[in-house]
Scaffold this motif. Structure first.
Motif, PDB file in Angstrom:
ATOM      1  N   GLY A 133       0.824  -1.202   0.000  1.00 24.74           N
ATOM      2  CA  GLY A 133       0.000   0.000   0.000  1.00 24.74           C
ATOM      3  C   GLY A 133       0.861   1.257   0.000  1.00 24.74           C
ATOM      4  N   LYS A 134       0.241   2.385   0.265  1.00 23.42           N
ATOM      5  CA  LYS A 134       0.939   3.657   0.283  1.00 23.42           C
ATOM      6  C   LYS A 134       1.635   3.839   1.620  1.00 23.42           C
ATOM      7  CE  LYS A 134       0.305   8.595  -0.561  1.00 23.42           C
ATOM      8  NZ  LYS A 134      -0.674   9.664  -0.893  1.00 23.42           N
ATOM      9  N   MET A 135       2.944   4.093   1.586  1.00 26.85           N
ATOM     10  CA  MET A 135       3.690   4.174   2.826  1.00 26.85           C
ATOM     11  C   MET A 135       3.423   5.491   3.554  1.00 26.85           C
ATOM     12  SD  MET A 135       7.671   3.345   3.653  1.00 26.85           S
ATOM     13  CE  MET A 135       8.419   4.786   2.925  1.00 26.85           C
ATOM     14  N   THR A 136       3.229   5.383   4.863  1.00 23.32           N
ATOM     15  CA  THR A 136       3.027   6.544   5.724  1.00 23.32           C
ATOM     16  C   THR A 136       4.235   6.689   6.641  1.00 23.32           C
ATOM     17  OG1 THR A 136       1.971   5.223   7.451  1.00 23.32           O
ATOM     18  CG2 THR A 136       0.534   6.149   5.729  1.00 23.32           C
ATOM     19  N   ALA A 137       4.284   7.803   7.374  1.00 21.52           N
ATOM     20  CA  ALA A 137       5.378   8.011   8.320  1.00 21.52           C
ATOM     21  C   ALA A 137       5.391   6.914   9.381  1.00 21.52           C
ATOM     22  CB  ALA A 137       5.247   9.384   8.971  1.00 21.52           C
ATOM     23  N   ALA A 138       4.192   6.473   9.820  1.00 23.52           N
ATOM     24  CA  ALA A 138       4.109   5.410  10.825  1.00 23.52           C
ATOM     25  C   ALA A 138       4.658   4.092  10.272  1.00 23.52           C
ATOM     26  CB  ALA A 138       2.663   5.227  11.279  1.00 23.52           C
ATOM     27  N   MET A 139       4.348   3.799   8.994  1.00 26.16           N
ATOM     28  CA  MET A 139       4.874   2.587   8.363  1.00 26.16           C
ATOM     29  C   MET A 139       6.389   2.656   8.253  1.00 26.16           C
ATOM     30  SD  MET A 139       2.034   2.007   5.364  1.00 26.16           S
ATOM     31  CE  MET A 139       2.953   0.706   4.556  1.00 26.16           C
ATOM     32  N   TYR A 140       6.899   3.841   7.915  1.00 25.52           N
ATOM     33  CA  TYR A 140       8.352   4.005   7.792  1.00 25.52           C
ATOM     34  C   TYR A 140       9.022   3.804   9.149  1.00 25.52           C
ATOM     35  CZ  TYR A 140      12.893   6.007   6.666  1.00 25.52           C
ATOM     36  OH  TYR A 140      14.256   6.207   6.498  1.00 25.52           O
ATOM     37  N   ARG A 141       8.419   4.350  10.208  1.00 27.47           N
ATOM     38  CA  ARG A 141       8.959   4.170  11.556  1.00 27.47           C
ATOM     39  C   ARG A 141       9.013   2.682  11.915  1.00 27.47           C
ATOM     40  NH1 ARG A 141       5.955   5.043  16.225  1.00 27.47           N
ATOM     41  NH2 ARG A 141       4.463   3.699  15.095  1.00 27.47           N
ATOM     42  N   ASP A 142       7.977   1.946  11.531  1.00 28.28           N
ATOM     43  CA  ASP A 142       7.945   0.510  11.808  1.00 28.28           C
ATOM     44  C   ASP A 142       9.024  -0.243  11.030  1.00 28.28           C
ATOM     45  OD1 ASP A 142       5.843   0.929  13.527  1.00 28.28           O
ATOM     46  OD2 ASP A 142       4.289   0.327  12.077  1.00 28.28           O
ATOM     47  N   ILE A 143       9.272   0.186   9.776  1.00 29.50           N
ATOM     48  CA  ILE A 143      10.322  -0.441   8.968  1.00 29.50           C
ATOM     49  C   ILE A 143      11.672  -0.253   9.650  1.00 29.50           C
ATOM     50  CG2 ILE A 143      11.641  -0.224   6.816  1.00 29.50           C
ATOM     51  CD1 ILE A 143       8.993   0.261   5.375  1.00 29.50           C
ATOM     52  N   LEU A 144      11.932   0.984  10.115  1.00 30.66           N
ATOM     53  CA  LEU A 144      13.182   1.247  10.820  1.00 30.66           C
ATOM     54  C   LEU A 144      13.277   0.391  12.081  1.00 30.66           C
ATOM     55  CD1 LEU A 144      13.423   5.156  10.565  1.00 30.66           C
ATOM     56  CD2 LEU A 144      14.495   3.441   9.087  1.00 30.66           C
ATOM     57  N   ASP A 145      12.182   0.329  12.834  1.00 30.92           N
ATOM     58  CA  ASP A 145      12.172  -0.383  14.108  1.00 30.92           C
ATOM     59  C   ASP A 145      12.452  -1.872  13.920  1.00 30.92           C
ATOM     60  OD1 ASP A 145      11.766  -0.338  16.953  1.00 30.92           O
ATOM     61  OD2 ASP A 145       9.886  -1.416  16.592  1.00 30.92           O
ATOM     62  N   GLU A 146      11.932  -2.436  12.842  1.00 29.50           N
ATOM     63  CA  GLU A 146      12.057  -3.877  12.623  1.00 29.50           C
ATOM     64  C   GLU A 146      13.301  -4.278  11.828  1.00 29.50           C
ATOM     65  OE1 GLU A 146       8.424  -5.012  10.724  1.00 29.50           O
ATOM     66  OE2 GLU A 146       7.162  -4.218  12.349  1.00 29.50           O
ATOM     67  N   ASN A 147      13.923  -3.306  11.139  1.00 27.16           N
ATOM     68  CA  ASN A 147      14.988  -3.692  10.196  1.00 27.16           C
ATOM     69  C   ASN A 147      16.305  -2.936  10.304  1.00 27.16           C
ATOM     70  OD1 ASN A 147      13.382  -5.594   8.195  1.00 27.16           O
ATOM     71  ND2 ASN A 147      12.079  -3.795   8.544  1.00 27.16           N
ATOM     72  N   LEU A 148      16.275  -1.696  10.750  1.00 22.48           N
ATOM     73  CA  LEU A 148      17.487  -0.878  10.668  1.00 22.48           C
ATOM     74  C   LEU A 148      18.600  -1.372  11.585  1.00 22.48           C
ATOM     75  CD1 LEU A 148      18.853   1.546   9.387  1.00 22.48           C
ATOM     76  CD2 LEU A 148      17.956   2.963  11.241  1.00 22.48           C
ATOM     77  N   LEU A 149      18.334  -1.473  12.867  1.00 26.12           N
ATOM     78  CA  LEU A 149      19.374  -1.881  13.811  1.00 26.12           C
ATOM     79  C   LEU A 149      19.843  -3.306  13.546  1.00 26.12           C
ATOM     80  CD1 LEU A 149      18.032  -0.302  17.130  1.00 26.12           C
ATOM     81  CD2 LEU A 149      19.653   0.647  15.459  1.00 26.12           C
ATOM     82  N   GLN A 150      18.912  -4.175  13.132  1.00 28.12           N
ATOM     83  CA  GLN A 150      19.293  -5.556  12.828  1.00 28.12           C
ATOM     84  C   GLN A 150      20.188  -5.613  11.592  1.00 28.12           C
ATOM     85  OE1 GLN A 150      18.618  -8.302  14.791  1.00 28.12           O
ATOM     86  NE2 GLN A 150      20.141  -9.209  13.414  1.00 28.12           N
ATOM     87  N   SER A 151      19.893  -4.761  10.587  1.00 23.97           N
ATOM     88  CA  SER A 151      20.741  -4.719   9.387  1.00 23.97           C
ATOM     89  C   SER A 151      22.149  -4.256   9.748  1.00 23.97           C
ATOM     90  CB  SER A 151      20.140  -3.778   8.341  1.00 23.97           C
ATOM     91  OG  SER A 151      18.959  -4.313   7.783  1.00 23.97           O
ATOM     92  N   ALA A 152      22.243  -3.216  10.595  1.00 27.85           N
ATOM     93  CA  ALA A 152      23.552  -2.718  11.027  1.00 27.85           C
ATOM     94  C   ALA A 152      24.320  -3.810  11.772  1.00 27.85           C
ATOM     95  CB  ALA A 152      23.376  -1.484  11.911  1.00 27.85           C
ATOM     96  N   LEU A 153      23.595  -4.601  12.583  1.00 25.51           N
ATOM     97  CA  LEU A 153      24.224  -5.696  13.319  1.00 25.51           C
ATOM     98  C   LEU A 153      24.697  -6.787  12.371  1.00 25.51           C
ATOM     99  CD1 LEU A 153      24.830  -6.836  16.161  1.00 25.51           C
ATOM    100  CD2 LEU A 153      22.576  -7.935  16.094  1.00 25.51           C
ATOM    101  N   ASP A 154      23.852  -7.149  11.405  1.00 23.74           N
ATOM    102  CA  ASP A 154      24.215  -8.193  10.429  1.00 23.74           C
ATOM    103  C   ASP A 154      25.439  -7.793   9.616  1.00 23.74           C
ATOM    104  OD1 ASP A 154      22.039  -9.609  11.324  1.00 23.74           O
ATOM    105  OD2 ASP A 154      20.724  -9.025   9.654  1.00 23.74           O
ATOM    106  N   LEU A 155      25.556  -6.486   9.323  1.00 27.20           N
ATOM    107  CA  LEU A 155      26.666  -5.980   8.500  1.00 27.20           C
ATOM    108  C   LEU A 155      27.888  -5.623   9.351  1.00 27.20           C
ATOM    109  CD1 LEU A 155      24.535  -3.740   6.108  1.00 27.20           C
ATOM    110  CD2 LEU A 155      25.677  -5.884   5.527  1.00 27.20           C
ATOM    111  N   ARG A 156      27.801  -5.870  10.644  1.00 28.63           N
ATOM    112  CA  ARG A 156      28.905  -5.634  11.578  1.00 28.63           C
ATOM    113  C   ARG A 156      29.378  -4.175  11.562  1.00 28.63           C
ATOM    114  NH1 ARG A 156      32.583 -11.118  10.476  1.00 28.63           N
ATOM    115  NH2 ARG A 156      30.919 -12.602  10.973  1.00 28.63           N
TER     116      ARG A 156
END
Length: 296
Positions: free
Chosen positions: A217-240
């Motif tokens: 669907g159409k991404m909102t600010a809340a959806m973007y916040r959720d994407i960061l919450d679920e993926n950003l820190l884990q991606s940084a961890l995976d990439l060391r």
């Protein structure tokens, strides 16, 4: 000081005069002396002697192929039109040649353009930049010109893109010279994304790719916040990258919304400031291109 500077193309020399040039050359006279004695430009003397040495004749050789029906003036006019408007089509150039009273085939016009050093290429799509955008981009580039490799390796790049599964965007061809891909006249201005079959968010660093997320669907600010919450820190961890990584995102309103900024601040994420309308600076564009080519 040049001895002869004819302002226009001279008539072809007579066979007798060409024979006399070769005869004087055989007797040991130099090009300059022959030129002065026969009142023929030294370059012409050299050309005739070169031809005689190669073909053993001073006669006019038959031309290779059919002579072009396009005049020199017509060629210059076509090149001038293409230079002024790189997106002009062969059909439009052909109509112009008819209007000038010099109808030419499309292949003849195309050959004339290629001989001038211009090639037909697909126009690249680039953001429409104002002078303010250009100044900001230049300032950004100067500020980060001396960034260390260590600093650059800590950046986690992110972006969204659309992928059309059932067709590709319309393409436009332009006439341009090599090395002028991104000149303004050779590109198609674009603005931020419209609709698409699939929307994706992804990230990567110098060490590899992070998570890839499909946006439904159409991404909102809340959806973007959720994407960061679920993926950003884990991606940084995976990439060391560790906790002191630098996060890059563009200035999409969803990225700069209060709810997004608060999440980044609460999680102590260091955000790289980013100028508007600047996809050419992002390495993401190359990854998205490879992905789209694989899909299509």
């Amino acid at each position: 000081m040049s001895e002869h500077k004819p302002s226009m193309k001279s008539k072809e020399l007579s066979v007798d005069l060409r024979d006399r040039i070769v005869s004087r050359h055989k007797s040991g006279e130099g090009y300059r002396k022959i030129s002065a004695a026969l009142k023929v430009p030294m370059s012409t003397v050299a050309s005739i002697i070169r031809k005689w040495k190669k073909f053993k004749t001073t006669r006019t050789l038959p031309r290779a192929g059919r002579p072009s029906k396009l005049s020199d003036r017509g060629r210059r006019t076509i090149v001038r039109e293409v230079t002024k408007n790189p997106m002009v089509t062969l059909s439009e150039l052909q109509r112009s040649s008819v209007d000038r009273g010099e109808p030419s085939r499309r292949t003849t016009i195309s050959a004339a353009i290629h001989q001038s050093g211009l090639c037909g290429r697909v126009a690249r799509r680039k953001p429409l930049l104002s002078k303010r955008h250009m100044a900001a981009l230049l300032e950004f580039a100067k500020r980060h010109l001396k960034d260390s490799q260590t600093m650059r390796k800590k950046i986690l790049w992110s972006d969204e893109t659309k992928i059309e599964l059932f067709g590709v965007n319309a393409r436009c061809h332009v006439w341009r010279k090599p090395g002028t891909t991104h000149h303004q006249a050779n590109t198609i201005p674009t603005v931020k994304h419209g609709g698409g079959s699939i929307m994706l968010w992804g990230c990567f660093s110098a060490t590899g790719t992070g998570r890839l997320v499909r946006i439904k669907g159409k991404m909102t600010a809340a959806m973007y916040r959720d994407i960061l919450d679920e993926n950003l820190l884990q991606s940084a961890l995976d990439l060391r990258l560790g906790r002191r990584f630098i996060f890059q995102q563009d200035n999409d309103p969803k990225h700069t919304a209060k709810i997004s900024k608060e999440w980044l601040q609460d999680n102590s994420v260091n955000v790289l400031e980013w100028p508007s309308q600047s996809p050419d600076l992002k390495s993401n564009e190359h990854l998205w291109r490879d992905l789209k080519m694989a899909v299509h």
